[in-house]
Write a protein that holds these residues in place. Structure first.
Motif, short mmCIF file in Angstrom:
data_model
loop_
_atom_site.label_atom_id
_atom_site.label_comp_id
_atom_site.label_asym_id
_atom_site.label_seq_id
_atom_site.Cartn_x
_atom_site.Cartn_y
_atom_site.Cartn_z
N LYS A 212 2.12 -46.05 -25.19
CA LYS A 212 2.91 -46.88 -26.26
C LYS A 212 3.18 -47.82 -25.53
O LYS A 212 2.81 -48.97 -26.17
CB LYS A 212 3.90 -45.98 -25.84
CG LYS A 212 5.34 -46.34 -26.33
CD LYS A 212 6.58 -46.14 -26.93
CE LYS A 212 7.27 -46.60 -27.17
NZ LYS A 212 9.00 -45.82 -26.96
N THR A 213 2.56 -47.77 -24.17
CA THR A 213 2.63 -49.16 -23.77
C THR A 213 1.62 -49.89 -24.07
O THR A 213 1.61 -51.01 -23.93
CB THR A 213 2.12 -48.86 -21.96
OG1 THR A 213 3.01 -47.91 -21.18
CG2 THR A 213 2.22 -50.25 -20.92
N ILE A 214 0.16 -49.87 -24.13
CA ILE A 214 -1.21 -49.89 -24.44
C ILE A 214 -0.63 -50.88 -25.82
O ILE A 214 -0.90 -52.40 -26.17
CB ILE A 214 -2.55 -49.64 -24.43
CG1 ILE A 214 -2.49 -49.05 -22.81
CG2 ILE A 214 -3.07 -49.90 -24.81
CD1 ILE A 214 -3.64 -47.45 -23.24
N TYR A 368 4.49 -55.47 -16.64
CA TYR A 368 5.35 -55.79 -16.66
C TYR A 368 6.59 -54.53 -16.81
O TYR A 368 6.97 -53.24 -17.18
CB TYR A 368 5.85 -56.52 -17.66
CG TYR A 368 6.35 -57.93 -17.33
CD1 TYR A 368 5.16 -58.51 -17.06
CD2 TYR A 368 7.77 -58.17 -17.87
CE1 TYR A 368 4.90 -59.22 -16.45
CE2 TYR A 368 8.09 -59.62 -16.95
CZ TYR A 368 7.26 -60.26 -16.91
OH TYR A 368 6.74 -62.29 -16.73
N TYR A 369 7.42 -54.11 -15.57
CA TYR A 369 8.45 -53.08 -15.26
C TYR A 369 9.35 -53.24 -15.28
O TYR A 369 10.97 -52.65 -15.61
CB TYR A 369 8.40 -51.75 -14.65
CG TYR A 369 8.98 -52.66 -13.03
CD1 TYR A 369 9.77 -52.05 -12.94
CD2 TYR A 369 7.65 -53.20 -12.13
CE1 TYR A 369 10.38 -53.01 -10.96
CE2 TYR A 369 7.84 -53.56 -11.32
CZ TYR A 369 9.07 -53.42 -10.37
OH TYR A 369 9.64 -53.81 -9.70
N ILE A 370 10.49 -54.76 -15.37
CA ILE A 370 11.66 -54.52 -15.22
C ILE A 370 12.46 -55.34 -16.79
O ILE A 370 13.00 -54.73 -16.24
CB ILE A 370 11.81 -56.41 -13.90
CG1 ILE A 370 11.61 -56.52 -12.64
CG2 ILE A 370 13.24 -57.01 -14.12
CD1 ILE A 370 10.78 -57.52 -11.67
N THR A 371 11.43 -56.32 -17.14
CA THR A 371 11.81 -56.28 -18.26
C THR A 371 12.04 -55.58 -19.51
O THR A 371 13.50 -54.56 -19.72
CB THR A 371 11.05 -56.94 -19.40
OG1 THR A 371 11.39 -58.64 -18.20
CG2 THR A 371 12.26 -57.63 -20.35
N PHE A 382 7.85 -48.98 -20.44
CA PHE A 382 7.07 -48.47 -20.25
C PHE A 382 6.00 -47.52 -19.29
O PHE A 382 7.39 -46.87 -18.11
CB PHE A 382 6.12 -49.97 -19.99
CG PHE A 382 6.46 -51.36 -20.31
CD1 PHE A 382 6.78 -50.89 -21.82
CD2 PHE A 382 5.22 -52.57 -20.23
CE1 PHE A 382 6.01 -51.43 -23.17
CE2 PHE A 382 5.30 -53.08 -21.75
CZ PHE A 382 5.49 -52.51 -22.96
N ILE A 383 5.42 -47.34 -19.15
CA ILE A 383 4.80 -46.05 -18.26
C ILE A 383 4.58 -46.76 -16.51
O ILE A 383 5.31 -46.28 -16.05
CB ILE A 383 2.93 -46.07 -18.18
CG1 ILE A 383 2.33 -45.15 -17.39
CG2 ILE A 383 2.12 -47.70 -17.74
CD1 ILE A 383 3.23 -43.12 -18.15
N THR A 384 4.54 -48.45 -16.28
CA THR A 384 5.43 -48.97 -15.31
C THR A 384 6.47 -48.67 -14.61
O THR A 384 6.57 -48.25 -13.64
CB THR A 384 4.53 -50.28 -15.75
OG1 THR A 384 5.95 -50.64 -16.65
CG2 THR A 384 3.92 -50.56 -15.33
#
Length: 430
Positions: A212-214, A368-371, A382-384
């Protein structure tokens, strides 16, 4: 005179030439080698700060991450006697009395040194309930000295010590290195007999989230291309003074905090936000049918497209600015329509900028992980976000490192595929 021989070179006896020398009297070859060595040394000294920075800020952290993803030294360090005693155990049935005695010794030492929590947490990742088993047993046997049978004493303290699978887990994790983190990152695990099997369907999280992240990163990259290409084309076509002014508007988001830009989209996209109010006031939707555009995939895609759009515009603009307008005029003079001239003459020349912008946006998006954490909710993560969770909340750094390593390997693999199909030589930032 007859019989005499002349020396055409005029450099001495027998025609031997003197070696060439520099101005300081040294042989020319020696001076040349010394000059080349000084140039190489000067070049090395010039790039040394950059190499040291890359080593400290990039290479060492990646090496540490890769090491942590396979490192599992808690059992071997905190329970060394038990680890040594289990080496001769064949994994069938229960260990003998000496192994139980070794475990009792290690539990007492760990209780005294107050470091049992580390090994208990590590084993609890592999076998549910091991934390309470280890800590509870250690409390009960603290004052027990020389019982008739440590085996019976430990089993009385906790029934898990009569489970063969518990001892198999301890033996497997006492080697110092493990594949458990990578298996967990790929939704797999060791079963009771040590075979690798898939996780139950209810616990399969990371593979689907990685896909899903990709997919979302590719979609964000494509949307940045659709929105950024016309803007870059306009900037490259306008006079320099006007394009410079508009370029300031493109760069303006960089002067605003990422957190401010992200939270602004929350105010715009929420159910009672600006966009929904506009749609209701124009009669496009009614008040009971307000769109849910935040805390889901839509919120993540919209916010990240807005944030990453300048990273697509800048490479495109720098490439388009170098394309001479005479190419389009020449194509039209030869009978091509405006669209044909654009498709066959102008667009192919912008492919290096498209490739550079796409790779730049995609790599930034996938990391990215904050947004996503602020506007993605449950479905837009995301996976992050799981990497950050395991680093900050669960403190399972091994699993976080394994997921990050897989993500890094996946990005490198996608880049190699891109390089194979398109070629990195076609990338151009200006």
């Amino acid at each position: 005179m007859p019989g005499s021989h002349s020396n055409p070179s005029g450099n001495g006896d027998n025609g031997a030439s003197a070696p060439l020398v520099a101005a300081d009297g040294r042989p020319l070859k020696t001076s040349l080698r010394r000059a080349l060595f000084k140039n190489k040394l000067r070049a090395i000294l010039l790039v040394a700060p950059l190499m040291i920075f890359l080593l400290v800020a990039f290479i060492l952290p990646i090496f540490s991450m890769l090491t942590r993803s396979v490192e599992s030294n808690e059992v071997a360090t905190i329970m060394p006697t038990t680890s040594s005693a289990l080496r001769s155990w064949d994994g069938e049935g229960l260990p003998d009395e000496s192994v139980y005695a070794a475990l009792a010794h290690d539990l007492k030492e760990g209780q005294r040194n107050r470091n049992l929590g580390r090994v208990a947490s590590r084993l609890n990742y592999e076998y549910s309930g091991m934390r309470s088993t280890i800590t509870g047993t250690a409390r009960r046997i603290t004052r027990v000295e020389n019982p008739d049978s440590w085996k019976d004493t430990l089993i009385d303290a906790h029934r898990n010590w009569e489970e063969t699978n518990v001892w198999r887990v301890i033996k497997r994790e006492s080697s110092g290195y493990t594949l458990s983190y990578y298996l967990a990152a790929m939704d797999m695990r060791y079963d009771a007999d040590g075979s690798i099997v898939r996780q139950p369907e209810s616990r399969r999280v990371y593979v689907d989230l990685m896909i899903k992240t990709i997919w979302m990163s590719l979609l964000i990259t494509f949307l940045c291309f659709l929105l950024g290409y016309p803007v870059a084309f306009l900037l490259a076509s306008l006079p320099m003074r006007t394009s410079s002014l508009l370029m300031m508007l493109v760069l303006l988001p960089f002067w605003t905090s990422l957190l401010v830009r992200t939270t602004t989209w929350i105010a715009i996209l929420q159910s009672q936000g600006i966009l929904n109010n506009m749609l209701v006031s124009m009669g496009i939707i009614d008040d009971q049918s307000r769109l849910q555009m935040i805390y889901n995939e839509i919120g993540t895609i919209v916010a990240m497209t807005h944030i990453l759009l300048p990273f697509m515009i800048l490479p495109l603009y720098s490439v388009m600015k170098s394309i001479s307008p005479s190419y389009m005029r020449a194509a039209r003079s030869m009978g091509a329509t405006g669209f044909t001239a654009f498709r066959r003459v102008y667009f192919p020349q912008t492919l290096p900028g498209i490739g550079a912008g796409a790779i730049l946006v995609f790599i930034l998006a996938i990391g990215y992980y904050i947004t996503p954490a602020l506007v993605g909710g449950e479905s837009g993560r995301f996976i992050t976000n799981f990497i950050a969770y395991h680093m900050q909340v669960s403190l399972n750094w091994g699993l976080a490192a394994a997921i990050a390593s897989l993500l890094l390997g996946l990005v490198i693999a996608l880049y190699l595929i891109y390089n194979r199909l398109v070629g990195s030589d076609n990338l151009k930032l200006g």
